[in-house]
Design an enzyme around this catalytic site. Structure first.
Site, PDB file in Angstrom:
ATOM      1  N   LYS A 155       0.833  -1.209   0.000  1.00  0.00           N
ATOM      2  CA  LYS A 155       0.000   0.000   0.000  1.00  0.00           C
ATOM      3  C   LYS A 155       0.865   1.256   0.000  1.00  0.00           C
ATOM      4  CE  LYS A 155      -2.145  -1.066   3.853  1.00  0.00           C
ATOM      5  NZ  LYS A 155      -1.641  -2.409   4.187  1.00  0.00           N
ATOM      6  N   ARG A 212      11.802  -1.902  11.522  1.00  0.00           N
ATOM      7  CA  ARG A 212      10.481  -1.651  12.096  1.00  0.00           C
ATOM      8  C   ARG A 212      10.200  -2.655  13.194  1.00  0.00           C
ATOM      9  NH1 ARG A 212       5.870  -0.518   7.674  1.00  0.00           N
ATOM     10  NH2 ARG A 212       4.692  -1.558   9.294  1.00  0.00           N
ATOM     11  N   ARG A 272      -0.323  -8.979  13.463  1.00  0.00           N
ATOM     12  CA  ARG A 272      -0.858  -8.042  12.458  1.00  0.00           C
ATOM     13  C   ARG A 272      -1.730  -8.786  11.450  1.00  0.00           C
ATOM     14  NH1 ARG A 272       4.452  -5.687  10.525  1.00  0.00           N
ATOM     15  NH2 ARG A 272       3.310  -4.552   8.928  1.00  0.00           N
ATOM     16  N   ARG A 323      11.693  -7.035   4.040  1.00  0.00           N
ATOM     17  CA  ARG A 323      11.702  -5.666   4.555  1.00  0.00           C
ATOM     18  C   ARG A 323      12.435  -5.598   5.899  1.00  0.00           C
ATOM     19  NH1 ARG A 323       5.992  -2.783   4.943  1.00  0.00           N
ATOM     20  NH2 ARG A 323       5.664  -4.047   6.785  1.00  0.00           N
ATOM     21  N   ARG A 334      -9.176   0.199   9.050  1.00  0.00           N
ATOM     22  CA  ARG A 334      -8.868  -1.207   9.385  1.00  0.00           C
ATOM     23  C   ARG A 334      -9.957  -1.891  10.180  1.00  0.00           C
ATOM     24  NH1 ARG A 334      -2.433  -1.624   9.337  1.00  0.00           N
ATOM     25  NH2 ARG A 334      -2.153   0.309   8.211  1.00  0.00           N
TER      26      ARG A 334
HETATM   27  P1  ADP Z   1       0.945  -2.457   7.820  1.00  0.00           P
HETATM   28  O1  ADP Z   1      -0.139  -1.999   6.920  1.00  0.00           O
HETATM   29  O2  ADP Z   1       2.028  -3.174   7.074  1.00  0.00           O
HETATM   30  O3  ADP Z   1       0.446  -3.195   9.016  1.00  0.00           O
HETATM   31  P2  ADP Z   1       1.412   0.265   8.694  1.00  0.00           P
HETATM   32  O4  ADP Z   1       2.697   0.983   8.637  1.00  0.00           O
HETATM   33  O5  ADP Z   1       0.344   0.763   7.769  1.00  0.00           O
HETATM   34  O6  ADP Z   1       1.754  -1.235   8.403  1.00  0.00           O
HETATM   35  O7  ADP Z   1       0.831   0.286  10.183  1.00  0.00           O
HETATM   36  C1  ADP Z   1       1.647  -0.027  11.273  1.00  0.00           C
HETATM   37  C2  ADP Z   1       0.827  -0.166  12.555  1.00  0.00           C
HETATM   38  O8  ADP Z   1       0.156   1.088  12.833  1.00  0.00           O
HETATM   39  C3  ADP Z   1      -0.290  -1.184  12.524  1.00  0.00           C
HETATM   40  O9  ADP Z   1       0.173  -2.480  12.774  1.00  0.00           O
HETATM   41  C4  ADP Z   1      -1.206  -0.643  13.642  1.00  0.00           C
HETATM   42  O10 ADP Z   1      -0.700  -0.937  14.920  1.00  0.00           O
HETATM   43  C5  ADP Z   1      -1.115   0.858  13.451  1.00  0.00           C
HETATM   44  N1  ADP Z   1      -2.173   1.377  12.562  1.00  0.00           N
HETATM   45  C6  ADP Z   1      -2.000   1.995  11.372  1.00  0.00           C
HETATM   46  N2  ADP Z   1      -3.170   2.361  10.831  1.00  0.00           N
HETATM   47  C7  ADP Z   1      -4.132   1.943  11.693  1.00  0.00           C
HETATM   48  C8  ADP Z   1      -5.557   1.986  11.707  1.00  0.00           C
HETATM   49  N3  ADP Z   1      -6.271   2.562  10.722  1.00  0.00           N
HETATM   50  N4  ADP Z   1      -6.196   1.448  12.765  1.00  0.00           N
HETATM   51  C9  ADP Z   1      -5.534   0.894  13.787  1.00  0.00           C
HETATM   52  N5  ADP Z   1      -4.196   0.794  13.840  1.00  0.00           N
HETATM   53  C10 ADP Z   1      -3.492   1.319  12.805  1.00  0.00           C
END
Ligand code: ADP
Length: 189
Positions: free
Chosen positions: A13, A133, A144, A127, A88
């Site tokens: 994404k 990370r 996740r 990654r 999410r």
């Molecule tokens: P990924 O999509 O690979 O899980 P991101 O960098 O988009 O990684 O998100 C990292 C973390 O940030 C998620 O695992 C979560 O803990 C938090 N996060 C990001 N966006 C949201 C969301 N919309 N709702 C809840 N938690 C979120």
């Protein structure tokens, strides 16, 4: 135009959102990046979110919707935004719909980046060696994916029932996936 990108962790994404932002001129905003930035700066939001993120759980809907509200009110968001990994849970989908509707807008496109679990795990493995990370640690990745399956996957059906979802096979090169997304957007404009 307001575009939402959905997909499992590691679906690409962020990469595709950045390319789409260049192509359309719309700002991309990613809750994951904003939260990581808050954690790095040790703001109150960052202090709240840190442990949850590192464990691979989801940050609360209230916190996320507060961030979305702030971003949508930025002058740069006036003509539309690319929401990258922002929704999410179903309550977040409802909240984003309400916030956009207060601005007289609604999502124009929902794009789902479709990849197999196998590919997701391989990508995150790669990654891990490149970026540092905390939430790419193996136990956090498992959580996740669980959070994705139980809370984010139902969001697809929610959008299917309302505005429809464009499903893009997200295997292959970055350019090939970007081209598929561009085709879907052109077909709808
Ligand atoms: P990924 O999509 O690979 O899980 P991101 O960098 O988009 O990684 O998100 C990292 C973390 O940030 C998620 O695992 C979560 O803990 C938090 N996060 C990001 N966006 C949201 C969301 N919309 N709702 C809840 N938690 C979120």
């Amino acid at each position: 135009m307001d575009i939402l990108l959905l997909g499992p962790p590691g679906a690409g994404k962020g990469t595709q959102g950045a390319l789409l932002s260049q192509r359309t001129g719309l700002p991309r905003f990613a809750t994951g990046d904003l939260l990581r930035d808050a954690v790095a700066r040790e703001t109150p939001l960052g202090l709240d979110a840190k442990a949850i993120m590192e464990s691979g759980g989801l940050v609360s809907d209230d916190i996320i919707l507060g961030i979305v509200r702030d971003q949508l009110l930025l002058p740069s968001a006036r003509d539309g935004v690319i929401l990258d990994g922002v929704v999410r849970t179903v309550p977040q989908a409802e909240g984003v719909e309400a916030l956009l509707s207060q601005l007289g807008r609604q999502l124009d496109r929902v794009i789902f980046l479709d990849v197999s679990d196998e590919e997701v795990l391989e990508r995150i493995d790669r990654r891990r060696d490149l970026e540092d990370r905390a939430d790419d640690a193996p136990e956090a990745v498992v959580r996740r994916l669980q959070a994705y399956r139980s809370q984010t996957a139902p969001v697809l059906a929610w959008y299917d029932d309302r505005i429809g979802v464009s499903r893009i096979p997200a295997q292959g090169s970055v350019e090939a996936v970007a081209e598929r997304i561009a085709e879907v957007l052109e077909a709808s404009s």
